[in-house]
Design a protein around this motif. Sequence first.
Motif, PDB file in Angstrom:
ATOM      1  N   LYS A 138      68.238  39.560  34.045  1.00 47.60           N
ATOM      2  CA  LYS A 138      68.557  39.750  32.628  1.00 47.60           C
ATOM      3  C   LYS A 138      68.818  41.225  32.355  1.00 47.60           C
ATOM      4  CE  LYS A 138      65.870  35.770  31.026  1.00 47.60           C
ATOM      5  NZ  LYS A 138      64.750  35.293  30.188  1.00 47.60           N
ATOM      6  N   GLY A 139      69.751  41.479  31.455  1.00 49.15           N
ATOM      7  CA  GLY A 139      70.182  42.844  31.197  1.00 49.15           C
ATOM      8  C   GLY A 139      71.542  43.106  31.815  1.00 49.15           C
ATOM      9  N   ILE A 140      72.037  42.159  32.591  1.00 48.76           N
ATOM     10  CA  ILE A 140      73.361  42.255  33.188  1.00 48.76           C
ATOM     11  C   ILE A 140      74.421  42.326  32.077  1.00 48.76           C
ATOM     12  CG2 ILE A 140      73.635  39.733  33.298  1.00 48.76           C
ATOM     13  CD1 ILE A 140      75.139  40.099  35.934  1.00 48.76           C
ATOM     14  N   GLY A 141      75.459  43.103  32.282  1.00 55.52           N
ATOM     15  CA  GLY A 141      76.533  43.222  31.306  1.00 55.52           C
ATOM     16  C   GLY A 141      77.385  41.963  31.247  1.00 55.52           C
ATOM     17  N   THR A 142      78.110  41.808  30.152  1.00 57.11           N
ATOM     18  CA  THR A 142      78.925  40.600  29.957  1.00 57.11           C
ATOM     19  C   THR A 142      79.942  40.412  31.067  1.00 57.11           C
ATOM     20  OG1 THR A 142      78.656  40.661  27.548  1.00 57.11           O
ATOM     21  CG2 THR A 142      80.554  39.451  28.409  1.00 57.11           C
ATOM     22  N   ARG A 143      80.662  41.466  31.410  1.00 59.84           N
ATOM     23  CA  ARG A 143      81.698  41.338  32.442  1.00 59.84           C
ATOM     24  C   ARG A 143      81.090  40.946  33.789  1.00 59.84           C
ATOM     25  NH1 ARG A 143      85.926  46.139  33.221  1.00 59.84           N
ATOM     26  NH2 ARG A 143      86.383  45.413  31.093  1.00 59.84           N
ATOM     27  N   SER A 144      79.984  41.594  34.142  1.00 62.92           N
ATOM     28  CA  SER A 144      79.330  41.279  35.419  1.00 62.92           C
ATOM     29  C   SER A 144      78.774  39.858  35.411  1.00 62.92           C
ATOM     30  CB  SER A 144      78.208  42.279  35.697  1.00 62.92           C
ATOM     31  OG  SER A 144      78.727  43.584  35.860  1.00 62.92           O
ATOM     32  N   LEU A 145      78.246  39.431  34.256  1.00 57.84           N
ATOM     33  CA  LEU A 145      77.728  38.072  34.138  1.00 57.84           C
ATOM     34  C   LEU A 145      78.830  37.053  34.375  1.00 57.84           C
ATOM     35  CD1 LEU A 145      75.549  35.975  33.297  1.00 57.84           C
ATOM     36  CD2 LEU A 145      76.302  36.342  30.932  1.00 57.84           C
ATOM     37  N   ILE A 146      79.957  37.256  33.731  1.00 58.73           N
ATOM     38  CA  ILE A 146      81.081  36.323  33.877  1.00 58.73           C
ATOM     39  C   ILE A 146      81.557  36.284  35.332  1.00 58.73           C
ATOM     40  CG2 ILE A 146      83.513  35.970  33.286  1.00 58.73           C
ATOM     41  CD1 ILE A 146      82.778  36.993  30.450  1.00 58.73           C
ATOM     42  N   GLU A 147      81.658  37.451  35.954  1.00 60.91           N
ATOM     43  CA  GLU A 147      82.089  37.503  37.360  1.00 60.91           C
ATOM     44  C   GLU A 147      81.091  36.794  38.261  1.00 60.91           C
ATOM     45  OE1 GLU A 147      82.597  41.631  38.161  1.00 60.91           O
ATOM     46  OE2 GLU A 147      84.538  41.766  37.143  1.00 60.91           O
ATOM     47  N   ALA A 148      79.792  36.975  37.968  1.00 62.29           N
ATOM     48  CA  ALA A 148      78.759  36.327  38.780  1.00 62.29           C
ATOM     49  C   ALA A 148      78.834  34.818  38.659  1.00 62.29           C
ATOM     50  CB  ALA A 148      77.382  36.820  38.350  1.00 62.29           C
ATOM     51  N   VAL A 149      78.995  34.311  37.429  1.00 57.08           N
ATOM     52  CA  VAL A 149      79.061  32.861  37.225  1.00 57.08           C
ATOM     53  C   VAL A 149      80.316  32.287  37.868  1.00 57.08           C
ATOM     54  CG1 VAL A 149      79.289  31.061  35.483  1.00 57.08           C
ATOM     55  CG2 VAL A 149      77.646  32.901  35.145  1.00 57.08           C
ATOM     56  N   ARG A 150      81.417  32.987  37.763  1.00 60.74           N
ATOM     57  CA  ARG A 150      82.646  32.530  38.429  1.00 60.74           C
ATOM     58  C   ARG A 150      82.455  32.450  39.939  1.00 60.74           C
ATOM     59  NH1 ARG A 150      86.769  36.415  35.064  1.00 60.74           N
ATOM     60  NH2 ARG A 150      87.363  34.939  33.408  1.00 60.74           N
ATOM     61  N   ALA A 151      81.822  33.470  40.505  1.00 59.12           N
ATOM     62  CA  ALA A 151      81.593  33.490  41.951  1.00 59.12           C
ATOM     63  C   ALA A 151      80.707  32.327  42.370  1.00 59.12           C
ATOM     64  CB  ALA A 151      80.950  34.819  42.364  1.00 59.12           C
ATOM     65  N   ILE A 152      79.647  32.087  41.624  1.00 58.12           N
ATOM     66  CA  ILE A 152      78.726  30.994  41.950  1.00 58.12           C
ATOM     67  C   ILE A 152      79.436  29.650  41.840  1.00 58.12           C
ATOM     68  CG2 ILE A 152      76.642  29.792  41.157  1.00 58.12           C
ATOM     69  CD1 ILE A 152      75.637  32.651  40.314  1.00 58.12           C
ATOM     70  N   ALA A 153      80.208  29.468  40.778  1.00 58.04           N
ATOM     71  CA  ALA A 153      80.950  28.214  40.602  1.00 58.04           C
ATOM     72  C   ALA A 153      81.961  28.007  41.720  1.00 58.04           C
ATOM     73  CB  ALA A 153      81.653  28.206  39.240  1.00 58.04           C
ATOM     74  N   GLY A 154      82.482  29.118  42.252  1.00 62.90           N
ATOM     75  CA  GLY A 154      83.482  29.035  43.310  1.00 62.90           C
ATOM     76  C   GLY A 154      82.901  28.856  44.699  1.00 62.90           C
ATOM     77  N   GLY A 155      81.585  28.745  44.793  1.00 62.91           N
ATOM     78  CA  GLY A 155      80.966  28.494  46.095  1.00 62.91           C
ATOM     79  C   GLY A 155      80.339  29.705  46.744  1.00 62.91           C
ATOM     80  N   GLU A 156      80.398  30.860  46.096  1.00 61.99           N
ATOM     81  CA  GLU A 156      79.781  32.049  46.657  1.00 61.99           C
ATOM     82  C   GLU A 156      78.326  32.166  46.184  1.00 61.99           C
ATOM     83  OE1 GLU A 156      82.115  35.662  46.215  1.00 61.99           O
ATOM     84  OE2 GLU A 156      83.877  34.463  45.734  1.00 61.99           O
ATOM     85  N   GLY A 157      77.579  33.004  46.861  1.00 57.46           N
ATOM     86  CA  GLY A 157      76.241  33.335  46.395  1.00 57.46           C
ATOM     87  C   GLY A 157      76.288  34.623  45.608  1.00 57.46           C
ATOM     88  N   TYR A 158      75.313  34.817  44.735  1.00 56.17           N
ATOM     89  CA  TYR A 158      75.248  36.070  43.978  1.00 56.17           C
ATOM     90  C   TYR A 158      73.789  36.506  43.865  1.00 56.17           C
ATOM     91  CZ  TYR A 158      75.262  39.489  40.247  1.00 56.17           C
ATOM     92  OH  TYR A 158      75.074  40.635  39.519  1.00 56.17           O
ATOM     93  N   VAL A 159      73.554  37.770  44.170  1.00 57.59           N
ATOM     94  CA  VAL A 159      72.239  38.374  43.979  1.00 57.59           C
ATOM     95  C   VAL A 159      72.457  39.696  43.270  1.00 57.59           C
ATOM     96  CG1 VAL A 159      70.211  39.347  45.100  1.00 57.59           C
ATOM     97  CG2 VAL A 159      71.265  37.280  46.021  1.00 57.59           C
ATOM     98  N   ALA A 160      71.647  39.981  42.257  1.00 58.34           N
ATOM     99  CA  ALA A 160      71.750  41.244  41.536  1.00 58.34           C
ATOM    100  C   ALA A 160      71.817  42.398  42.536  1.00 58.34           C
ATOM    101  CB  ALA A 160      70.552  41.414  40.610  1.00 58.34           C
TER     102      ALA A 160
END
Length: 207
Positions: A102-124
Motif C-alpha cells: 500500500k502506498g504504491i502510485g496509481t501508474r505503478s498499481l495499474i502496471e502491476a495489475v496488468r502484469a499480474i493479469a497477463g501471467g507475470e508475477g509482481y513483487v514491490a
Amino acid sequence: MRIVVIDDHPIFRRGLTLSLEEAEDLTVCGEGASAAEALTLARDLRPDVLLLDLSMPGGGLTVLPSLCRENPGMRVAILTASEDSENLMAALAAGASGYIVKGIGTRSLIEAVRAIAGGEGYVAPTLAARVLGEKRREVPERGLNLLTGREDEILRLVAEGHSNKEIARLAGLQEKTVKHHMTRILQKLNARNRTEAALILRGQDRT
C-alpha cells in the motif's frame, strides 16, 4: 480485465477502485471487506485478478489457498502495508501471483495489475531487492549453475512472464515437458514457486 478488491477499510478500498478505473482496460466488478466475501465474490464474479488485503477479517493468508484452489483461472495479489519478507514468502507459497505494498502510485498499481493479469508475477521493488539478498544467502551460488541449458532457457522465459503453454510453443516442447522442467528448476534453486525462481534469476543477473 475484471478486478475484485477486498479490503476492510472503505475509504482506502474506494480510492483503490477509482485509481484502477483510470485505466480503460481495467474494471472493478466487485468490492468486499472480509475473507468470506472474497470467496463469494470470486465464485460469483469470476474476476481476472483479485486484490486481497493481508490483514482483513478472516486473514488474507488464511483464505488465500482456498481462493487459488477454487478459482484456478483467477490470479490473486496480496495488498498490504507489510514489508515483512516472511509474509511475502508465505503469500507466494500459498499461491499469490503478486505482492503489492500500500502506498504504491496509481501508474505503478495499474502496471502491476496488468502484469499480474497477463501471467507475470509482481513483487514491490523495494521488498524484492531485500528478498533477493536473502535468497542469495540461502541458495548456494552453484544453484543456477546446476541448471541445464534447457532449464536455463525455460527459467528465463518464466522471468519474462510467459505461461507454461507459451513456453512450450516458444521452446518447441510439450506443455507437460515444460512442467517437468519447472519441477526440476524449483528443486535445484530451493524455490517454492515460479515467481520466487524468477526473482533468484534476476538477482543473479544483477550481480
